[in-house]
Design an enzyme around this catalytic site. Structure first.
Site, PDB file in Angstrom:
ATOM      1  N   LYS A  96     -28.185  12.678  -3.963  1.00 32.72           N
ATOM      2  CA  LYS A  96     -29.042  11.571  -4.395  1.00 32.72           C
ATOM      3  C   LYS A  96     -30.431  12.124  -4.753  1.00 32.72           C
ATOM      4  O   LYS A  96     -30.972  12.956  -4.027  1.00 32.72           O
ATOM      5  CB  LYS A  96     -29.183  10.542  -3.269  1.00 32.72           C
ATOM      6  N   ASP A 130     -25.424  10.993  -7.611  1.00 38.35           N
ATOM      7  CA  ASP A 130     -25.099   9.626  -7.198  1.00 38.35           C
ATOM      8  C   ASP A 130     -26.095   8.649  -7.818  1.00 38.35           C
ATOM      9  O   ASP A 130     -27.221   9.014  -8.134  1.00 38.35           O
ATOM     10  CB  ASP A 130     -25.205   9.488  -5.671  1.00 38.35           C
ATOM     11  N   MET A 131     -25.665   7.380  -7.924  1.00 39.62           N
ATOM     12  CA  MET A 131     -26.589   6.358  -8.422  1.00 39.62           C
ATOM     13  C   MET A 131     -27.067   5.512  -7.256  1.00 39.62           C
ATOM     14  O   MET A 131     -26.274   5.022  -6.463  1.00 39.62           O
ATOM     15  CB  MET A 131     -25.892   5.471  -9.465  1.00 39.62           C
ATOM     16  N   ARG A 180     -18.838   8.917 -13.040  1.00 44.84           N
ATOM     17  CA  ARG A 180     -18.058   8.286 -11.967  1.00 44.84           C
ATOM     18  C   ARG A 180     -18.340   6.782 -12.080  1.00 44.84           C
ATOM     19  O   ARG A 180     -19.495   6.368 -12.032  1.00 44.84           O
ATOM     20  CB  ARG A 180     -18.507   8.777 -10.593  1.00 44.84           C
ATOM     21  N   LYS A 183     -18.313   0.159  -8.370  1.00 47.42           N
ATOM     22  CA  LYS A 183     -18.771  -1.234  -8.508  1.00 47.42           C
ATOM     23  C   LYS A 183     -20.273  -1.347  -8.246  1.00 47.42           C
ATOM     24  O   LYS A 183     -20.954  -2.151  -8.861  1.00 47.42           O
ATOM     25  CB  LYS A 183     -18.003  -2.132  -7.536  1.00 47.42           C
ATOM     26  N   ALA A 185     -23.255  -0.403  -4.769  1.00 49.26           N
ATOM     27  CA  ALA A 185     -23.327  -0.622  -3.323  1.00 49.26           C
ATOM     28  C   ALA A 185     -24.660  -1.189  -2.843  1.00 49.26           C
ATOM     29  O   ALA A 185     -24.848  -1.352  -1.646  1.00 49.26           O
ATOM     30  CB  ALA A 185     -23.062   0.705  -2.604  1.00 49.26           C
ATOM     31  N   THR A 222     -12.897   3.726  -6.651  1.00 48.04           N
ATOM     32  CA  THR A 222     -12.658   2.395  -6.094  1.00 48.04           C
ATOM     33  C   THR A 222     -11.524   2.471  -5.071  1.00 48.04           C
ATOM     34  O   THR A 222     -10.667   3.350  -5.159  1.00 48.04           O
ATOM     35  CB  THR A 222     -12.294   1.385  -7.202  1.00 48.04           C
ATOM     36  N   HIS A 223     -11.563   1.517  -4.123  1.00 41.56           N
ATOM     37  CA  HIS A 223     -10.434   1.362  -3.195  1.00 41.56           C
ATOM     38  C   HIS A 223      -9.675   0.086  -3.524  1.00 41.56           C
ATOM     39  O   HIS A 223      -8.808  -0.330  -2.763  1.00 41.56           O
ATOM     40  CB  HIS A 223     -10.934   1.269  -1.747  1.00 41.56           C
ATOM     41  N   ARG A 284     -24.206   0.627   4.441  1.00 39.28           N
ATOM     42  CA  ARG A 284     -23.621   0.163   3.176  1.00 39.28           C
ATOM     43  C   ARG A 284     -22.106   0.004   3.301  1.00 39.28           C
ATOM     44  O   ARG A 284     -21.511  -0.894   2.729  1.00 39.28           O
ATOM     45  CB  ARG A 284     -23.973   1.121   2.020  1.00 39.28           C
ATOM     46  N   ARG A 285     -21.485   0.885   4.095  1.00 42.68           N
ATOM     47  CA  ARG A 285     -20.024   0.754   4.296  1.00 42.68           C
ATOM     48  C   ARG A 285     -19.703  -0.504   5.094  1.00 42.68           C
ATOM     49  O   ARG A 285     -18.728  -1.183   4.828  1.00 42.68           O
ATOM     50  CB  ARG A 285     -19.449   1.982   5.010  1.00 42.68           C
TER      51      ARG A 285
HETATM   52  C1  FAD Z   1     -16.145   8.178  -4.422  1.00 43.58           C
HETATM   53  C2  FAD Z   1     -17.124   7.032  -4.418  1.00 43.58           C
HETATM   54  C3  FAD Z   1     -18.454   7.276  -4.748  1.00 43.58           C
HETATM   55  C4  FAD Z   1     -19.372   6.235  -4.770  1.00 43.58           C
HETATM   56  N1  FAD Z   1     -20.638   6.468  -5.230  1.00 43.58           N
HETATM   57  C5  FAD Z   1     -21.499   5.438  -5.363  1.00 43.58           C
HETATM   58  C6  FAD Z   1     -22.778   5.606  -5.966  1.00 43.58           C
HETATM   59  O1  FAD Z   1     -23.159   6.706  -6.382  1.00 43.58           O
HETATM   60  N2  FAD Z   1     -23.582   4.521  -6.064  1.00 43.58           N
HETATM   61  C7  FAD Z   1     -23.201   3.273  -5.629  1.00 43.58           C
HETATM   62  O2  FAD Z   1     -23.959   2.311  -5.784  1.00 43.58           O
HETATM   63  N3  FAD Z   1     -21.991   3.099  -5.039  1.00 43.58           N
HETATM   64  C8  FAD Z   1     -21.146   4.135  -4.903  1.00 43.58           C
HETATM   65  N4  FAD Z   1     -19.905   3.922  -4.333  1.00 43.58           N
HETATM   66  C9  FAD Z   1     -19.626   2.654  -3.610  1.00 43.58           C
HETATM   67  C10 FAD Z   1     -19.100   1.584  -4.544  1.00 43.58           C
HETATM   68  O3  FAD Z   1     -20.128   1.167  -5.434  1.00 43.58           O
HETATM   69  C11 FAD Z   1     -18.584   0.361  -3.757  1.00 43.58           C
HETATM   70  O4  FAD Z   1     -19.630  -0.187  -3.004  1.00 43.58           O
HETATM   71  C12 FAD Z   1     -17.431   0.665  -2.832  1.00 43.58           C
HETATM   72  O5  FAD Z   1     -16.555   1.612  -3.373  1.00 43.58           O
HETATM   73  C13 FAD Z   1     -16.607  -0.616  -2.554  1.00 43.58           C
HETATM   74  O6  FAD Z   1     -16.067  -1.095  -3.757  1.00 43.58           O
HETATM   75  P1  FAD Z   1     -14.514  -1.021  -4.137  1.00 43.58           P
HETATM   76  O7  FAD Z   1     -14.414  -0.574  -5.551  1.00 43.58           O
HETATM   77  O8  FAD Z   1     -13.791  -0.189  -3.173  1.00 43.58           O
HETATM   78  O9  FAD Z   1     -14.028  -2.537  -4.156  1.00 43.58           O
HETATM   79  P2  FAD Z   1     -14.154  -3.723  -3.111  1.00 43.58           P
HETATM   80  O10 FAD Z   1     -13.754  -4.941  -3.874  1.00 43.58           O
HETATM   81  O11 FAD Z   1     -15.483  -3.727  -2.442  1.00 43.58           O
HETATM   82  O12 FAD Z   1     -13.071  -3.369  -2.035  1.00 43.58           O
HETATM   83  C14 FAD Z   1     -11.687  -3.354  -2.336  1.00 43.58           C
HETATM   84  C15 FAD Z   1     -10.910  -3.035  -1.072  1.00 43.58           C
HETATM   85  O13 FAD Z   1     -11.223  -1.707  -0.657  1.00 43.58           O
HETATM   86  C16 FAD Z   1     -11.319  -1.619   0.749  1.00 43.58           C
HETATM   87  N5  FAD Z   1     -12.720  -1.288   1.106  1.00 43.58           N
HETATM   88  C17 FAD Z   1     -13.784  -1.221   0.262  1.00 43.58           C
HETATM   89  N6  FAD Z   1     -14.889  -0.845   0.930  1.00 43.58           N
HETATM   90  C18 FAD Z   1     -14.516  -0.698   2.222  1.00 43.58           C
HETATM   91  C19 FAD Z   1     -15.205  -0.303   3.396  1.00 43.58           C
HETATM   92  N7  FAD Z   1     -16.505  -0.019   3.385  1.00 43.58           N
HETATM   93  N8  FAD Z   1     -14.505  -0.245   4.558  1.00 43.58           N
HETATM   94  C20 FAD Z   1     -13.186  -0.516   4.593  1.00 43.58           C
HETATM   95  N9  FAD Z   1     -12.481  -0.882   3.500  1.00 43.58           N
HETATM   96  C21 FAD Z   1     -13.124  -0.968   2.335  1.00 43.58           C
HETATM   97  C22 FAD Z   1     -10.940  -2.975   1.287  1.00 43.58           C
HETATM   98  O14 FAD Z   1      -9.558  -2.958   1.511  1.00 43.58           O
HETATM   99  C23 FAD Z   1     -11.290  -3.899   0.136  1.00 43.58           C
HETATM  100  O15 FAD Z   1     -10.554  -5.085   0.156  1.00 43.58           O
HETATM  101  C24 FAD Z   1     -18.961   4.932  -4.360  1.00 43.58           C
HETATM  102  C25 FAD Z   1     -17.630   4.693  -4.039  1.00 43.58           C
HETATM  103  C26 FAD Z   1     -16.716   5.711  -4.059  1.00 43.58           C
HETATM  104  C27 FAD Z   1     -15.295   5.407  -3.764  1.00 43.58           C
END
Ligand code: FAD
Length: 303
Positions: A96, A130-131, A180, A183, A185, A222-223, A284-285
């Site tokens: 960052k 990272d953003m 990358r 969504k 955070a 994304t997850h 944030r998590r």
């Molecule tokens: C590799 C990676 C790098 C990232 N880098 C950045 C960045 O540089 N800047 C930034 O702003 N954000 C970053 N993020 C975070 C991202 O913006 C989201 O906040 C985060 O990934 C949750 O969004 P989602 O796409 O998983 O979807 P969501 O709709 O939030 O979640 C979908 C499903 O994923 C699972 N899940 C998601 N988050 C969690 C959690 N914390 N604990 C448990 N289960 C969870 C749950 O099952 C949920 O129902 C990053 C994410 C990843 C995977």
């Protein structure tokens, strides 16, 4: 509401100091953080490699307030690249800019960033910037573009929740910069970011469809099983090979899905955070999933 509160609390230093010094919360942080030492992150990265996944190491830290802290972060990142090379890990590095002193001075930050990108290149590796929150979006993109003029091995992140992201993707694609897609955070106001999840998701799919056909290699972070299905369906329909992009997920989240995607022949990179400064990342998590808060509250109170 809960999300906003948790993200607000993530910037509260006194609360953060208490959480970090508390043995129980330190243990709980291990759900999302590989450990406090680089050795622990290296062990997790090696395990990922053994399971067919690549990694991205993140030495946790942000919004440093002194040049000395920023230089320490720079040194940690230089060490990351050397260690990855020495251990022959299939891993890159994420950082960052506020950890490299962006709040102090853009020129100072650029100098440190350049030394890290230079080391990435010498090691034949890649640095992802990272953003962070929207006050940093333009400066992050500008610094990434500036680095990209001299170094091929640097990329950044686009957040689907920001209205501006479609234009940013166009510009970064023209410059051949690896993106990358996530969504987003942070807590952003409704005049610059989609407040509703369905709109963020729709924009995520739209941006993913801009990224995948480009000649540059991107990460779909994304997850969310619906975002993943939209990506695999789109790639299959467009004839885009599974080796032309990668999925990315965070350490400790949906490990089952990570491994399933590898079994299905997709590329998967796991983002592995480590270090002492884990509090904002941890908050944030928690903010992303209210169930996490209940899980940790039960665990904490049940001791
Ligand atoms: C590799 C990676 C790098 C990232 N880098 C950045 C960045 O540089 N800047 C930034 O702003 N954000 C970053 N993020 C975070 C991202 O913006 C989201 O906040 C985060 O990934 C949750 O969004 P989602 O796409 O998983 O979807 P969501 O709709 O939030 O979640 C979908 C499903 O994923 C699972 N899940 C998601 N988050 C969690 C959690 N914390 N604990 C448990 N289960 C969870 C749950 O099952 C949920 O129902 C990053 C994410 C990843 C995977």
């Amino acid at each position: 509401m809960l999300r906003a509160t948790l993200i607000g609390l993530s910037q509260n230093k006194a609360f953060g100091d208490w959480v970090i010094s508390n043995g129980a919360t330190r243990r709980m942080s291990r759900r999302f953080v590989a450990g406090e030492k680089l050795d622990e992150a290296v062990a997790v990265a090696r395990d990922c490699n053994q399971h067919g996944m690549t990694a991205s190491l993140d030495h946790l830290g942000e919004n440093v307030t002194t040049e000395a802290e920023a230089r320490q972060a720079r040194d940690a990142y230089l060490e990351n690249f050397d260690r990855i090379a020495a251990e022959k890990l299939d891993a890159n590095v994420s950082l960052k800019l506020t950890q490299l002193g962006l709040d102090l001075s853009e020129d100072f930050c650029r100098g440190l960033l350049e030394s890290v990108v230079d080391r990435a290149q010498k090691c034949g590796n890649f640095l992802r910037i990272d953003m962070e929150g929207s006050p940093y979006t333009q400066r992050t993109i500008d610094l990434c573009r500036r680095m990209r003029q001299r170094y091929a091995d640097v990329g950044t992140v686009i957040q689907a929740y920001l209205f501006r992201s479609e234009d940013d993707v166009r510009g970064l694609l023209q410059a051949g910069i690896r993106i990358r897609l996530c969504k987003g955070a942070y807590k952003e106001p409704p005049d610059i970011a989609f407040p509703k999840k369905e709109d963020v998701d729709a924009n995520y799919v739209k941006l993913m469809q801009m990224l995948l056909p480009s000649v540059t290699y991107h990460g779909i972070a994304t997850h969310d099983p619906r975002m993943i299905a939209a990506t695999t369906d789109f790639a299959a329909k467009q004839g885009i090979g599974k080796d032309k992009f990668e999925f990315q997920m965070l350490y400790g989240i949906r490990t089952d899905l990570q491994r399933q995607l590898v079994r299905d022949g997709y590329r998967m990179r796991v983002y592995i955070p480590y270090g002492n400064d884990w509090f904002p990342y941890f908050m944030r998590r928690l903010a992303e999933r209210p169930a996490n808060v209940m899980f940790f509250a039960r665990h904490f109170l049940g001791r």
